[in-house]
Enzyme design. Sequence first.
Site, mmCIF file in Angstrom:
data_model
loop_
_atom_site.group_PDB
_atom_site.id
_atom_site.type_symbol
_atom_site.label_atom_id
_atom_site.label_comp_id
_atom_site.label_asym_id
_atom_site.label_seq_id
_atom_site.Cartn_x
_atom_site.Cartn_y
_atom_site.Cartn_z
ATOM 1 N N ARG A 233 46.758 44.072 -69.295
ATOM 2 C CA ARG A 233 48.175 43.760 -69.537
ATOM 3 C C ARG A 233 48.976 44.999 -69.925
ATOM 4 O O ARG A 233 50.174 45.072 -69.645
ATOM 5 C CB ARG A 233 48.297 42.690 -70.620
ATOM 6 C CG ARG A 233 48.039 41.303 -70.075
ATOM 7 C CD ARG A 233 48.167 40.267 -71.157
ATOM 8 N NE ARG A 233 48.308 38.933 -70.586
ATOM 9 C CZ ARG A 233 48.316 37.827 -71.301
ATOM 10 N NH1 ARG A 233 48.199 37.878 -72.600
ATOM 11 N NH2 ARG A 233 48.469 36.670 -70.707
ATOM 12 N N LYS B 58 40.144 20.709 -68.396
ATOM 13 C CA LYS B 58 40.751 19.381 -68.520
ATOM 14 C C LYS B 58 41.837 19.065 -67.506
ATOM 15 O O LYS B 58 42.667 19.904 -67.196
ATOM 16 C CB LYS B 58 41.333 19.235 -69.923
ATOM 17 C CG LYS B 58 40.285 19.333 -71.000
ATOM 18 C CD LYS B 58 40.777 18.699 -72.266
ATOM 19 C CE LYS B 58 40.905 19.716 -73.354
ATOM 20 N NZ LYS B 58 42.128 19.880 -74.004
ATOM 21 N N GLY C 255 43.260 33.332 -67.415
ATOM 22 C CA GLY C 255 42.282 34.312 -67.877
ATOM 23 C C GLY C 255 40.886 34.102 -67.318
ATOM 24 O O GLY C 255 40.213 35.055 -66.923
ATOM 25 N N GLY D 136 49.334 30.576 -69.150
ATOM 26 C CA GLY D 136 50.290 29.479 -69.318
ATOM 27 C C GLY D 136 51.540 29.660 -68.470
ATOM 28 O O GLY D 136 52.050 28.703 -67.878
HETATM 29 N N1 LIG Z 1 31.942 21.177 -65.837
HETATM 30 C C1 LIG Z 1 32.420 21.676 -66.941
HETATM 31 N N2 LIG Z 1 32.122 21.147 -68.145
HETATM 32 C C2 LIG Z 1 32.593 21.665 -69.286
HETATM 33 N N3 LIG Z 1 33.418 22.733 -69.344
HETATM 34 C C3 LIG Z 1 33.750 23.306 -68.174
HETATM 35 C C4 LIG Z 1 33.277 22.818 -66.934
HETATM 36 N N4 LIG Z 1 33.788 23.606 -65.967
HETATM 37 C C5 LIG Z 1 34.527 24.540 -66.566
HETATM 38 N N5 LIG Z 1 34.512 24.381 -67.896
HETATM 39 C C6 LIG Z 1 35.155 25.238 -68.902
HETATM 40 O O1 LIG Z 1 36.552 25.316 -68.707
HETATM 41 C C7 LIG Z 1 37.030 26.473 -69.370
HETATM 42 C C8 LIG Z 1 38.227 27.028 -68.674
HETATM 43 O O2 LIG Z 1 39.213 26.066 -68.579
HETATM 44 P P1 LIG Z 1 40.768 26.407 -68.603
HETATM 45 O O3 LIG Z 1 41.452 25.163 -68.207
HETATM 46 O O4 LIG Z 1 41.104 27.032 -69.912
HETATM 47 O O5 LIG Z 1 40.806 27.495 -67.421
HETATM 48 P P2 LIG Z 1 41.857 28.624 -67.041
HETATM 49 O O6 LIG Z 1 43.133 27.982 -66.689
HETATM 50 O O7 LIG Z 1 41.260 29.545 -66.067
HETATM 51 O O8 LIG Z 1 41.955 29.459 -68.345
HETATM 52 P P3 LIG Z 1 43.109 30.091 -69.207
HETATM 53 O O9 LIG Z 1 43.148 29.245 -70.435
HETATM 54 O O10 LIG Z 1 42.557 31.450 -69.479
HETATM 55 O O11 LIG Z 1 44.378 30.070 -68.428
HETATM 56 C C9 LIG Z 1 35.878 27.445 -69.380
HETATM 57 O O12 LIG Z 1 35.603 27.803 -70.713
HETATM 58 C C10 LIG Z 1 34.724 26.675 -68.765
HETATM 59 O O13 LIG Z 1 33.502 26.870 -69.425
HETATM 60 O O1 LIG Z 2 48.227 34.988 -73.557
HETATM 61 C C1 LIG Z 2 49.201 34.350 -73.149
HETATM 62 O O2 LIG Z 2 49.098 33.397 -72.336
HETATM 63 C C2 LIG Z 2 50.562 34.817 -73.552
HETATM 64 O O3 LIG Z 2 50.515 36.036 -74.190
HETATM 65 C C3 LIG Z 2 51.260 33.760 -74.387
HETATM 66 O O4 LIG Z 2 50.594 33.568 -75.597
HETATM 67 P P1 LIG Z 2 50.822 32.235 -76.432
HETATM 68 O O5 LIG Z 2 50.149 31.121 -75.674
HETATM 69 O O6 LIG Z 2 50.227 32.489 -77.784
HETATM 70 O O7 LIG Z 2 52.321 31.985 -76.507
#
Ligand SMILES: Nc1ncnc2c1ncn2[C@@H]1O[C@H](COP(=O)(O)OP(=O)(O)OP(=O)(O)O)[C@@H](O)[C@H]1O
Ligand SMILES: O=C(O)[C@H](O)COP(=O)(O)O
Length: 396
Positions: A39, A200, A353, A376
């Site tokens: 970043r 989720k 992430g 987000g």
């Molecule tokens: N089948 C599963 N059962 C339980 N947890 C799971 C499964 N598949 C994925 N995950 C978990 O989901 C998490 C990621 O979900 P999230 O919705 O936060 O993803 P993302 O959008 O890529 O992440 P970020 O929050 O960084 O934007 C991971 O920690 C992973 O271990």
């Molecule tokens: O890491 C992020 O998604 C941004 O820096 C926003 O952070 P926040 O969810 O704590 O507002």
Amino acid sequence: MFMNKKTIRDVEVKGKKVFVRVDFNVPLNENREITDDTRIRAALPTLQYLREQGAKLIVASHLGRPKGQFNEKYSLKPVAKRLSELLGIEVKMAPDVVGPEVEKMAGELQPGEVLLLENVRFYPEEEKNDPEFARKLARLAEIYVNDAFGAAHRAHASTAGIASYLPAVAGFLMEKEINFLSRVLNNPERPFVAIIGGAKVSDKIGVIENLLGKVDALLIGGGMANTFLKAMGYETGKSLVEEDKVNLARELMNKAKEMGVKLLLPIDVVVAPKIEAGVPGKTVAADGIPAEEMALDIGEKTAKLFREEILKAKTVVWNGPMGVFEVEPFDRGTVAVAEAVAESGALSVVGGGDSVAAVEKAKVADKITHISTGGGASLEFLEGKKLPGVEVLYDK
Ligand SMILES: Nc1ncnc2c1ncn2[C@@H]1O[C@H](COP(=O)(O)OP(=O)(O)OP(=O)(O)O)[C@@H](O)[C@H]1O
Ligand SMILES: O=C(O)[C@H](O)COP(=O)(O)O
């Protein structure tokens, strides 16, 4: 489709104090060392350009969620050090965010110099978007630049409120992020395939609903797929399932059918009794999850099915891993998807992430057209929501 907001190219910054909001919310380890500076690097084009134009830079960011209090754990000092190294100049670190001392430091800046403020979230007024606090921030400068795409979904004092008091334009990172995401959403070359995973359904309902109206195919994996499998009447054992979203999942499947959108769910999954590294996973059909086990990854057949669909795509958007990819061997489905996206040659945009980490783990980051710095923020954009940090900027 291009962002219809003014950028730093459209304003005269020479000799002016410019307040640049960036998203330097980077991961730190227990020794407070930065473990991923993506970043910070992503904001360099904006910072370098402004310096070259002879601006005096006042750079601001949040780091973590310090809940409105000074807390050394969330200080931006390690970031000042890293930014100094990357810019090749000494970045001055302000001891505070606002106030007479910071105003004095800002006032003494020479063209090309950079002052980094302390974590804006040390003040509760930041997240409340308090107008008085926004005015204090604005007093430090003459122009406002928002380059914090990752925080653009937050209507906070330094991301939105401040724009009421200063001419407000976008930085290059903001422009690039918005341009890629708009192009994907509004003008995709077809077939357009979206891959959604992660934990989720509840986090991504809005995204799925919005994408259904735009994509040719939607591939769902990860923990959220279990809720859909349950909606199909399958046994899901001890898998992560959101019981209160089962009906919604069914509705989304019906909607996809009505709209003629191909919605692909896992046909096989990797199961294990617990999430533990090295536990041998067992592949079973999606309707054969044992009562005492959990689905932790998509199976090989599903990975192949998803791969075939991805290889046909001209545009791909991906958010969320296909399984518990942090724990081997449950990373295979996610890595397979990352490889397929890379091989597809499609215009690809990856956000969140975890999906970004997966792309890096699969060593295909250089084959992705655009890796978003926003989790987000990119999700809210894909939901079709307007981002407050963009809305407040001057129109072209
Ligand atoms: N089948 C599963 N059962 C339980 N947890 C799971 C499964 N598949 C994925 N995950 C978990 O989901 C998490 C990621 O979900 P999230 O919705 O936060 O993803 P993302 O959008 O890529 O992440 P970020 O929050 O960084 O934007 C991971 O920690 C992973 O271990
Ligand atoms: O890491 C992020 O998604 C941004 O820096 C926003 O952070 P926040 O969810 O704590 O507002």
